[in-house]
Structures are given as C-alpha cells and as structure tokens.
Design an enzyme around this catalytic site. Structure first.
Site, mmCIF file in Angstrom:
data_model
loop_
_atom_site.group_PDB
_atom_site.id
_atom_site.type_symbol
_atom_site.label_atom_id
_atom_site.label_comp_id
_atom_site.label_asym_id
_atom_site.label_seq_id
_atom_site.Cartn_x
_atom_site.Cartn_y
_atom_site.Cartn_z
ATOM 1 N N HIS A 200 0.806 -1.187 -0.067
ATOM 2 C CA HIS A 200 0.116 -0.028 -0.136
ATOM 3 C C HIS A 200 0.751 1.331 0.091
ATOM 4 O O HIS A 200 0.653 2.200 -0.966
ATOM 5 C CB HIS A 200 -0.911 -0.027 1.150
ATOM 6 C CG HIS A 200 -1.699 -1.171 1.641
ATOM 7 N ND1 HIS A 200 -2.888 -1.227 0.685
ATOM 8 C CD2 HIS A 200 -1.824 -2.026 2.241
ATOM 9 C CE1 HIS A 200 -3.548 -2.505 1.134
ATOM 10 N NE2 HIS A 200 -2.870 -3.087 2.058
HETATM 11 C C1 BDR Z 1 -2.916 0.774 5.285
HETATM 12 O O1 BDR Z 1 -3.197 0.204 6.692
HETATM 13 C C2 BDR Z 1 -2.026 -0.266 7.052
HETATM 14 O O2 BDR Z 1 -2.006 -1.488 7.545
HETATM 15 C C3 BDR Z 1 -0.856 -0.374 6.023
HETATM 16 O O3 BDR Z 1 0.422 0.176 6.571
HETATM 17 C C4 BDR Z 1 -1.384 0.929 5.228
HETATM 18 O O4 BDR Z 1 -1.078 2.194 5.507
HETATM 19 C C5 BDR Z 1 -3.765 -0.189 4.514
HETATM 20 O O5 BDR Z 1 -5.034 -0.171 4.579
#
Ligand code: BDR
Ligand code: CA
Length: 312
Positions: free
Chosen positions: A242
């Site tokens: 992400h």
């Molecule tokens: C986001 O949530 C976190 O678990 C990850 O680091 C990312 O920023 C994805 O939904």
C-alpha cells in the site's frame, strides 16, 4: 534539481517501512523528518520501527518524532494480525541506537510549515491522520502553507479492508480524516483501488531479494511475512504494497491515473464508520477536493521500487 521537501507521517508497518526506504533512496526527495503516529501498532513501536528503518538505510541522521498515541476521539484499533507483534515482523533487525527527537511530532509539523516558505512542504501520510489533523486544529494558519498531502487511505470500488466499508487508516481515526479532507489542502489519495493492484508476486519479491543487499533482503523478508495474511484473505498472488504508492507518486506521477472528485468521510454511522464516500461519477454538486487514484502501472511501480531499493 532542487529536491522536494517532504515530511513522512507514518505508523510502520512493513509497507510503511518500504515507503520510507523508497523515499530515502531517492535524491528527488528531501525527507525533513519522519513523524510517527499510533496505527498498525502502538506509538512506542511505530516510533521504534521508523528508527530501525532509518538505521537499516544508513540514515541515522534523519530526525524521527513521536506523535499522537491515540485517535482524536476514539480508542486505538491496531493491526498486529497483519503486521505481527512488533509491526515489523519478518526479519530480526538491531534495536535502534539513534534517538527520538525531543519534540512532539505535531509541534515539528507546525514549526516546519511555519518556518519554510508557503508551498514548500509536502506531507506524505501513510497511517491514520491524527498527527496532521491535530496540527491543523492547533495551528490553522499552517493549512494554506502545505503544498499538497499525498496519502494512502480509503477505497471506492474495492470497498474496505477493515470493515466492508472502510480502509484501515481512515477507519482508525475518521474524525482526523474528516478534518484533512475538509481542509482545502490539495489532496492526492492512494486508495485500495490502486494499492490492490500493486501485488508482491513471487517474481517481484525475488527481484528484490536478488539485489543481494541487506536492504533488499529485509524488504523481501517483510513482504514474505505480511503476504501470508493478505493472500489468505484475497486469494491473490502476493499482497498489496500500500504505502509505497504515496512515494512512487512523488517520483513518477505518470504511473497513476485517477479523477479529481469530491471525497467525504463517514464519521457518524457505526456500520460505515471511516468510509470514503467518493463521488467518482460526479453525481453530486459537491466541490472536488481530492485527486482520487484508480489505476496504476504495477510493472512500472515495481521497476522503480526495485531500482531505488538497490541504491541503498
Ligand atoms: C494501510 O493500513 C496499514 O495496515 C498499512 O500500513 C497501510 O497504511 C492499508 O489499509
Ligand atoms: Ca501505514
């Protein structure tokens, strides 16, 4: 070329860690500081993990600040079930020796924006938006001084990853997200619609491991760890990476396509708490406030990432 000045606001997290490494490897960016927030794991761990990552990159001089330890008006929700107990599970790395800065992250954000010319600083948000919203509430005069906020959060066509409606970063602190989305600062949003296309397939991870460097090995080990959860959840080949999308956008915006639309945050309904209500089809007269991305050149993204990680 004058590098673009950025502050990375983050809750590391393996994918945050890869985003930080990508930024530190890139001469186009000047990382003024890393501000930590509670999110994937509690604040003592996110502020530790950010320093672990700086030391892994050989950049112990980057200032790291601890910020807010809980959302504006809710209990903290964490995600050890994805990231492991430490938030950075997957490889043993040394405890950091570099200190945390003796200044609160929110004060650092405020003072940095006050001290540099208007439009000089871009905020990169990789976690819940608590630190940035707190800075905006406490010092509203800094809001028009921010060049842009590029953030990972939300989802539209993909729905949510924490509830059917909400993505984790927005779900954890929807009131903070609401402040940021209403702030008037130009926003670029990397939602699940984009990040779910950036998958850590075997071949891509082996490409990182084949760099043969300690950093490449750490990135491959982290993704090996967290992808077990996402692959079981989505049935996909690899897991979404992400947060590096935020940094990749600053380096190569042409990798992404989206629309400038209105996006508002649901704060009231228990069922849809933290939903990003994105007017993709422009069916309301509400003014656009965000460049909301939907497509990414995933091969181009991994080529960029692998090349840059190889420099560390
Ligand atoms: C986001 O949530 C976190 O678990 C990850 O680091 C990312 O920023 C994805 O939904
Ligand atoms: Ca994150």
């Amino acid at each position: 070329m004058t590098p673009r000045k950025i502050i990375i606001d983050t809750d590391p997290g393996q994918d945050d860690a890869v985003a930080i490494l990508l930024a530190l490897a890139s001469p186009e960016l000047e990382v003024l500081g890393i501000t930590c927030v509670a999110g994937n794991v509690p604040l003592p761990l996110t502020s530790r993990n950010a320093r672990v990552v700086c030391e892994l990159a050989g950049r112990a001089a980057v200032p790291v600040f601890a910020g807010c330890e809980r959302p504006l008006s809710r209990d903290l929700v964490t995600a050890e079930y994805v990231h492991g107990k430490s938030g950075l599970d997957g490889i043993e790395l040394p405890e950091p020796t570099m200190p945390l800065q003796p200044v609160h992250a929110v004060d650092f954000i405020i003072e940095t924006l006050r001290g540099l010319p208007e439009g000089a600083v871009t905020l990169c948000a990789l976690g819940p938006l608590t630190n940035i919203a707190t800075a905006f509430r406490r010092a509203p005069e800094i809001v028009p001084r921010v060049a842009e906020i590029v953030l990972m959060g939300g989802g539209c066509f993909e729905g949510g990853n924490t509830t059917p409606a909400a993505e984790f970063n927005i779900y954890v602190d929807p009131e903070a997200a609401d402040i940021v989305f209403r702030s008037g600062v130009p926003l670029v949003v990397m939602p699940l619609d984009v990040t779910h296309q950036v998958l850590t397939t075997r071949a891509r991870i082996e490409g990182l491991r084949a760099l043969g460097t300690p950093v490449g090995h750490a990135v491959a080990s982290w993704t090996d760890f967290f992808e077990r959860f996402d692959m079981a959840k989505y049935g996909s080949d690899g897991a979404p990476l992400h947060d590096p999308c935020v940094i990749a956008y600053l380096l190569a915006p042409g990798l992404f396509k989206g629309r400038h639309i209105n996006v508002e945050i649901e704060t009231l309904s228990p069922l849809t708490r933290g939903m990003t209500v994105a007017d993709w089809w422009r069916v309301t007269p509400r003014a656009p406030n965000a460049m909301f991305m939907r497509e990414v050149d995933a091969a181009g993204f991994f080529a960029l990432l692998t090349g840059r990680i190889g420099r560390l």
